[in-house]
Scaffold this motif. Structure first.
Motif, mmCIF file in Angstrom:
data_model
loop_
_atom_site.group_PDB
_atom_site.id
_atom_site.type_symbol
_atom_site.label_atom_id
_atom_site.label_comp_id
_atom_site.label_asym_id
_atom_site.label_seq_id
_atom_site.Cartn_x
_atom_site.Cartn_y
_atom_site.Cartn_z
ATOM 1 N N LEU A 127 0.973 -13.255 8.200
ATOM 2 C CA LEU A 127 1.720 -13.839 7.080
ATOM 3 C C LEU A 127 1.456 -13.055 5.795
ATOM 4 N N ARG A 128 0.205 -12.706 5.574
ATOM 5 C CA ARG A 128 -0.161 -11.955 4.370
ATOM 6 C C ARG A 128 0.469 -10.561 4.374
ATOM 7 N N LEU A 129 0.455 -9.909 5.522
ATOM 8 C CA LEU A 129 1.040 -8.569 5.615
ATOM 9 C C LEU A 129 2.551 -8.605 5.420
ATOM 10 N N GLU A 130 3.199 -9.628 5.931
ATOM 11 C CA GLU A 130 4.650 -9.748 5.731
ATOM 12 C C GLU A 130 4.971 -9.956 4.251
ATOM 13 N N LYS A 131 4.149 -10.759 3.576
ATOM 14 C CA LYS A 131 4.359 -10.945 2.136
ATOM 15 C C LYS A 131 4.128 -9.629 1.394
ATOM 16 N N ALA A 132 3.081 -8.904 1.780
ATOM 17 C CA ALA A 132 2.779 -7.615 1.147
ATOM 18 C C ALA A 132 3.935 -6.648 1.331
ATOM 19 N N LYS A 133 4.510 -6.641 2.514
ATOM 20 C CA LYS A 133 5.646 -5.758 2.798
ATOM 21 C C LYS A 133 6.798 -6.055 1.838
ATOM 22 N N LYS A 134 7.064 -7.329 1.586
ATOM 23 C CA LYS A 134 8.133 -7.708 0.653
ATOM 24 C C LYS A 134 7.808 -7.264 -0.764
ATOM 25 N N LEU A 135 6.546 -7.429 -1.173
ATOM 26 C CA LEU A 135 6.150 -7.020 -2.522
ATOM 27 C C LEU A 135 6.261 -5.504 -2.699
ATOM 28 N N ILE A 136 5.844 -4.769 -1.680
ATOM 29 C CA ILE A 136 5.916 -3.308 -1.757
ATOM 30 C C ILE A 136 7.374 -2.869 -1.814
ATOM 31 N N LYS A 137 8.207 -3.517 -1.053
ATOM 32 C CA LYS A 137 9.629 -3.163 -1.027
ATOM 33 C C LYS A 137 10.275 -3.372 -2.393
ATOM 34 N N LYS A 138 9.851 -4.432 -3.103
ATOM 35 C CA LYS A 138 10.368 -4.679 -4.456
ATOM 36 C C LYS A 138 10.015 -3.529 -5.386
ATOM 37 N N GLY A 139 8.812 -2.997 -5.215
ATOM 38 C CA GLY A 139 8.357 -1.875 -6.029
ATOM 39 C C GLY A 139 7.751 -2.299 -7.343
ATOM 40 N N GLY A 140 7.157 -1.346 -8.038
ATOM 41 C CA GLY A 140 6.582 -1.576 -9.351
ATOM 42 C C GLY A 140 5.209 -2.224 -9.345
ATOM 43 N N ILE A 141 4.599 -2.364 -8.175
ATOM 44 C CA ILE A 141 3.282 -2.987 -8.086
ATOM 45 C C ILE A 141 2.336 -2.017 -7.382
ATOM 46 N N ALA A 142 1.174 -1.822 -7.968
ATOM 47 C CA ALA A 142 0.175 -0.940 -7.355
ATOM 48 C C ALA A 142 -0.325 -1.563 -6.051
ATOM 49 N N ILE A 143 -0.718 -0.716 -5.118
ATOM 50 C CA ILE A 143 -1.147 -1.181 -3.798
ATOM 51 C C ILE A 143 -2.339 -2.126 -3.905
ATOM 52 N N TYR A 144 -3.303 -1.825 -4.774
ATOM 53 C CA TYR A 144 -4.455 -2.721 -4.899
ATOM 54 C C TYR A 144 -4.050 -4.070 -5.472
#
Length: 144
Positions: free
Chosen positions: A92-109
């Motif tokens: 669940l956490r990784l799927e949410k992270a994938k969505k956040l990364i796809k949006k862009g503008g957020i550092a990986i950490y």
């Protein structure tokens, strides 16, 4: 068939593979178990996890919260979902992270922290294991 130059060798090979799969399936298929009917409390556990997966939760805290012995809770959770509680939460956490990364503008950490990963390195390893690419590689696909 290949050695004799038979033009039907490809089709015959595929047919034999399907026959083998059929034999393995019919001989090795385990009896299907009846689906576990779980009480309303266990449905509440899954609902709670689906709403709170980015909080600091563990199998121990979940089992205490819902009044189960931790070992029983983990065994029952796996029987219902097919996954351990922590793997279910991690996905669940990784799927949410994938969505956040796809949006862009957020550092990986920052993505890692937003998805309850305390260590960005661990997050990157989990992401790569689950999706086959690092978060950076995934994010590079969506840069504008």
């Amino acid at each position: 068939l290949y050695e004799k130059g038979d033009p039907t060798a490809d089709i015959m090979t595929v047919g034999e593979i399907y026959r083998l799969i059929g034999l393995l399936f019919s001989r090795c298929l385990l009896e299907e178990s009846a689906p576990l009917s779980y009480d309303g409390r266990f449905k509440d556990v899954i609902d709670f996890i689906n709403e709170s997966f980015c909080e600091d939760i563990s199998s121990a805290s979940l089992s205490r919260k819902f009044g189960y012995d931790e070992t029983y809770f983990c065994r029952r959770f796996k029987k219902v979902t097919g996954l351990t509680p922590m793997i279910y939460i991690r996905i669940l956490r990784l799927e949410k992270a994938k969505k956040l990364i796809k949006k862009g503008g957020i550092a990986i950490y920052d993505v890692a922290a937003a998805c309850a990963f305390s260590d960005a390195g661990y997050f990157t390893r989990c992401f790569k294991k689950h999706f086959g690419v690092t978060p950076q590689e995934y994010g590079a696909k969506y840069k504008r």
